[in-house]
Scaffold this motif. Sequence first.
Motif, PDB file in Angstrom:
ATOM      1  N   ILE A  76      -2.355   5.429   5.032  1.00  0.00           N
ATOM      2  CA  ILE A  76      -2.666   5.329   4.171  1.00  0.00           C
ATOM      3  C   ILE A  76      -3.438   4.207   2.848  1.00  0.00           C
ATOM      4  O   ILE A  76      -3.903   4.474   2.600  1.00  0.00           O
ATOM      5  CB  ILE A  76      -0.803   5.170   3.840  1.00  0.00           C
TER       6      ILE A  76
ATOM      7  N   GLN B 173     -11.743   4.625  -1.465  1.00  0.00           N
ATOM      8  CA  GLN B 173     -11.459   5.254  -2.926  1.00  0.00           C
ATOM      9  C   GLN B 173     -12.178   4.343  -3.667  1.00  0.00           C
ATOM     10  O   GLN B 173     -12.646   3.858  -4.596  1.00  0.00           O
ATOM     11  CB  GLN B 173     -10.495   5.074  -2.919  1.00  0.00           C
TER      12      GLN B 173
ATOM     13  N   GLY C  20       1.861   7.168  -5.997  1.00  0.00           N
ATOM     14  CA  GLY C  20       1.074   8.528  -6.290  1.00  0.00           C
ATOM     15  C   GLY C  20      -0.553   8.358  -6.534  1.00  0.00           C
ATOM     16  O   GLY C  20      -1.524   8.745  -6.967  1.00  0.00           O
TER      17      GLY C  20
ATOM     18  N   THR D 152       1.160  -1.606   0.071  1.00  0.00           N
ATOM     19  CA  THR D 152      -0.397  -0.021  -0.135  1.00  0.00           C
ATOM     20  C   THR D 152       1.162   0.821  -0.131  1.00  0.00           C
ATOM     21  O   THR D 152       0.467   2.453  -0.836  1.00  0.00           O
ATOM     22  CB  THR D 152      -1.012   0.120   1.389  1.00  0.00           C
ATOM     23  N   GLU D 153       1.943   1.015   0.536  1.00  0.00           N
ATOM     24  CA  GLU D 153       3.147   2.352   1.019  1.00  0.00           C
ATOM     25  C   GLU D 153       3.527   2.459  -0.996  1.00  0.00           C
ATOM     26  O   GLU D 153       4.108   4.065  -1.642  1.00  0.00           O
ATOM     27  CB  GLU D 153       4.115   2.031   1.241  1.00  0.00           C
TER      28      GLU D 153
ATOM     29  N   VAL E  79       1.091   4.684  -2.784  1.00  0.00           N
ATOM     30  CA  VAL E  79      -0.199   5.559  -2.533  1.00  0.00           C
ATOM     31  C   VAL E  79       1.353   6.302  -2.331  1.00  0.00           C
ATOM     32  O   VAL E  79       1.310   7.945  -2.853  1.00  0.00           O
ATOM     33  CB  VAL E  79       0.008   6.019  -1.357  1.00  0.00           C
ATOM     34  N   LYS E  80       2.293   6.105  -1.630  1.00  0.00           N
ATOM     35  CA  LYS E  80       3.682   6.969  -1.680  1.00  0.00           C
ATOM     36  C   LYS E  80       4.421   7.070  -2.794  1.00  0.00           C
ATOM     37  O   LYS E  80       5.517   7.662  -3.337  1.00  0.00           O
ATOM     38  CB  LYS E  80       4.966   6.311  -0.395  1.00  0.00           C
TER      39      LYS E  80
ATOM     40  N   GLU F 192      -4.299   6.739  -5.329  1.00  0.00           N
ATOM     41  CA  GLU F 192      -5.256   5.838  -4.199  1.00  0.00           C
ATOM     42  C   GLU F 192      -6.371   5.246  -4.875  1.00  0.00           C
ATOM     43  O   GLU F 192      -7.046   4.694  -4.145  1.00  0.00           O
ATOM     44  CB  GLU F 192      -5.216   7.834  -3.629  1.00  0.00           C
TER      45      GLU F 192
ATOM     46  N   ARG G  45      -7.047   5.551   3.765  1.00  0.00           N
ATOM     47  CA  ARG G  45      -7.183   5.828   1.936  1.00  0.00           C
ATOM     48  C   ARG G  45      -7.954   5.782   0.613  1.00  0.00           C
ATOM     49  O   ARG G  45      -8.214   5.699  -0.022  1.00  0.00           O
ATOM     50  CB  ARG G  45      -5.982   7.036   1.391  1.00  0.00           C
ATOM     51  N   LEU G  46      -6.595   4.522   0.623  1.00  0.00           N
ATOM     52  CA  LEU G  46      -7.255   3.377  -0.088  1.00  0.00           C
ATOM     53  C   LEU G  46      -8.420   2.636  -0.251  1.00  0.00           C
ATOM     54  O   LEU G  46      -9.104   2.396  -1.109  1.00  0.00           O
ATOM     55  CB  LEU G  46      -6.022   2.692  -0.048  1.00  0.00           C
TER      56      LEU G  46
END
Lengths: 249, 501, 219
Positions: free
Chosen positions: A151, A158, A122, A114-115, A118-119, A124, A154-155
């Motif tokens: 994180i 969506q 970018g 997941t990192e 998102v990180k 989500e 946030r995923l």
Amino acid sequence: MRVSLFITCYNDTLFPETGKAVVRVLERLGHTVEFRKEQTCCGQMHWNTGYLREAVPIIRHFVDVYRDAEIVVAPSSSCVSMMRDHYMKAADLAQDTKLAADVESLLPRIYEFTEFLVKKLGVEDVGATYPHKVTYHTSCHSQRSLHLGDIPIRLLKQVRSLELLPLENPQECCGFGGTFSIKNADVSSAMLADKARTVLNTGAEVCTAVDNSCLMHIYGSLHRQRTFVRTAHIAEILASTAGAEGGGQ
Amino acid sequence: MKEQAHSPWSNRSFPEAAKDLLADSQIRRNVRHATNVIQAKRNRVVGELPDWEQLRDAGAAIRAHALKHLDHYLAQFEENCTRAGGHIHWARDAAEANRIILELIQRHAAKEVIKIKTMTSEEIGLNRNLQANGIQPHETDLAELIIQLGRDKPSHFVVPALHKNRQQVREIFQREMHLPDLGGQPEDLASAARTYLREKYLRIKVAVSGANFLVAENGAVCIVESEGNGRMCLTLPDVLISLVGIEKVLPRYRDLEVFLQTLPRSATGERMNPYNSIWTGVHAGDGPKEFHVVLLDNGRSPILADDESRQTLQCIRCAACLNACPVYHQTGGHAYESVYPGPIGAILTPQLHSMHEGRSLPYASSLCGACYEVCPVKINIPEVLIHLRGKVVQQDQKTLSGKLGLWNIGMQAAAFLFADASRLSLAQHLGQIGQKVVVSKNGFIEHLPLMLSGWTQTRDLRPLPAQSFRDWWEQREKTQQTPIATAPTSSDKTQEKKHAG
Amino acid sequence: MPDSQVARDAILSSIRTALRAPAGVDTAAIASEYAALPRLYKREGTMDPAALLDLFTHRLVEYDAGVYRTSAENIGSEVARILSERGRRRIAIPDGLPPEWLPDGFDFQRASRFGEHQLDQLEGVLTGCTVACAETGSIVLQNAAAQGPRSLTLVPDYHLCVVFAAQVLETVPECFARLDADAALPTTFFSGPSATADIEMTRIKGVHGPRFLDVLLVV
């Protein structure tokens, strides 16, 4: 991007669906996934149980396998935290300066799944649909070692049709702790009972997390109690599309 | 005088002791309530400080620096405390500390002493030793009084009686203070303690304390407390004896500005505890006429030799790690069979005993990291736990029974498998076939043998799926299927359904 | 060699061995290492004086202390009013207390040299202070003029403390900066009346120290 999947030994053996889900999500996002067959284990079980010297060859093996990888992604925060928190120590213990240099070069290229989304990417919204009530368990390593923060939430927010239900004390350990659950089975069971109760209290159909180790543990209790609440790694939810089953154990 | 150098409570391992405590629902309720309350208060007042992380960094750095030059700072403390009129005594172990304190009390022909809560005196078994020599110690901290009158043991080092609720305290006080009509509210109980102890403060001329901090630069001693019992003991008697671990020294007076912020907030969730006393030596017309500091080693100095675990001695005994620990929540402190329970106890106790006792304690943690997160001096407890596990394993591997033990054999076998992917793959295939003997009719594993049996007491285990990920990948590559980017393939779905719970 | 010397040498030598310390202490090196320790926490306060006093008041009220404000010329009459309201007459005072703080009609006793039994007979104590901390609601007493020895503010069950606005600082580090000069004096921080939470974590006011506290803030 060419992503090298480190499936982890227990996902490989026990949770292949999680690996397939990671492949599905990453390919859907247009990336190439490779799987290096020489991979085995990150060494965490040995290291955390105190078999420090025995862990060193496993760590060395891992580093050898991924030495030239562009990006390594693992669907397990605890394995990634093993690498970030302990690999340098293992190199020091072995007094192996070459291993230390390899670790230093490799670590910045390793991400938890997941990192990574998102990180690094970018992203989500990964285009998932999952028409279920879901609660999220914050695994210990994901918050206190990797500091993933919100994180995963946030995923999940969506994901279409997914109803996210808050878990009470989401940050409290489920009691797994690897060999802790065997060496201190009674205390571990008591911790698990609390966690299972809070999961059931949410009314969720599915409990998810970024670690199958916790989920295997939580599901062990949910199944023993013959509840119909399932567990599913977050990758399986993110891989799911249009009313598809999200896997589950 | 007979006194063991170390006084472990028993030889039970953590899992054995924990089993009994897990069955005591009253204790578990009390512990859960108390730790929840302190945790919530702690989080609130810590959250108020935008510079909390900087305070932690400073606290950790000051403590680490003091330990790195401990010989220097202790000598400096000794010199300055002596100059201020104090007397310094050095005790290598518990027996020596007991002997020194007993002689000091006997020199004043005292038959009773008043005491401020000090875990260090619990560590050396001081009360037992004084009683054996005809001297009655009176605990004055409310919680310690409850423990003493209830002939109990502390289960926490900030709130030692947190495993007792008000009804239980009332019963103890009714019985021991001869107060059959005592009310059951906390106020009634505190008031009974005030009355019971006040006469003792005014009468007894020797006091024994611990200390939170020693200050090298001016020989000051600092004690933080809540009730005022500490101030009574530090101020009213003619003679004060403070028993202090050698690790508690700080370089300078102004270092207290860090710890008097982090300690109260971490320990009791207060911005400042009701009272802090700081004094140097003796002061004419104010406080005791005679002041002694007994500096206790008792297994501390060898810990400094280990670069990984030296940080254990940074501890300022706030007990935040106990309150945050999910294991402590379940068992309370008695399961650790040590004066120092909880995560910090799990690393401190075995080290104080040179890894000869408390060897199960480094395993009394799921390594969740909650302890490290709250530690005001940033002791990386999970890291030290693993380090100490490594020592336990090495010790075991030196014995034949350890070498042939199931754990060692299992771990060596696993290491063999993980050295080579083809071995792991073979083991997966063997497991898929071999597991049939343990899989129940419902498709789950409900009973496991030997050391694994604890797992299946309360948990089912999912069996190995028919195909490992690596086999699936191999098959995928061979058949060159189209990418599976859009939806699960039908075979995936079948697989998923088969294993859906 | 006496036992204590043997033990001392053994402990210090055990420490040096464990630390693998070189022979001889390099105090200059230790001092420069100490000076380089990270201290990025907040030291200086930033609040304006009015907000600072409000915060201090708020903290004290939270501790269940009575807080009153007055001007320098009205200290005596405010003391009289507060003590009358509390119904306390026989009051201990330390040496060096300004005579204008002492209204008529009360039995003020110079008690700096009183034993604890004598102090135990009094109904309260009136003192000044050295410094106070708004952030934590703490007041610091030292054995100095208008404050007296530690037992004076410990044994009586009631304490009325006069605090001047200029003595109220925002942060704990600011307080220590001010205390540093007289660090050798017996020093007591008190934050509200004595209290305990030892029974079921319920905060109970008043155990062994003074159970009742009033603060007279001079602005």
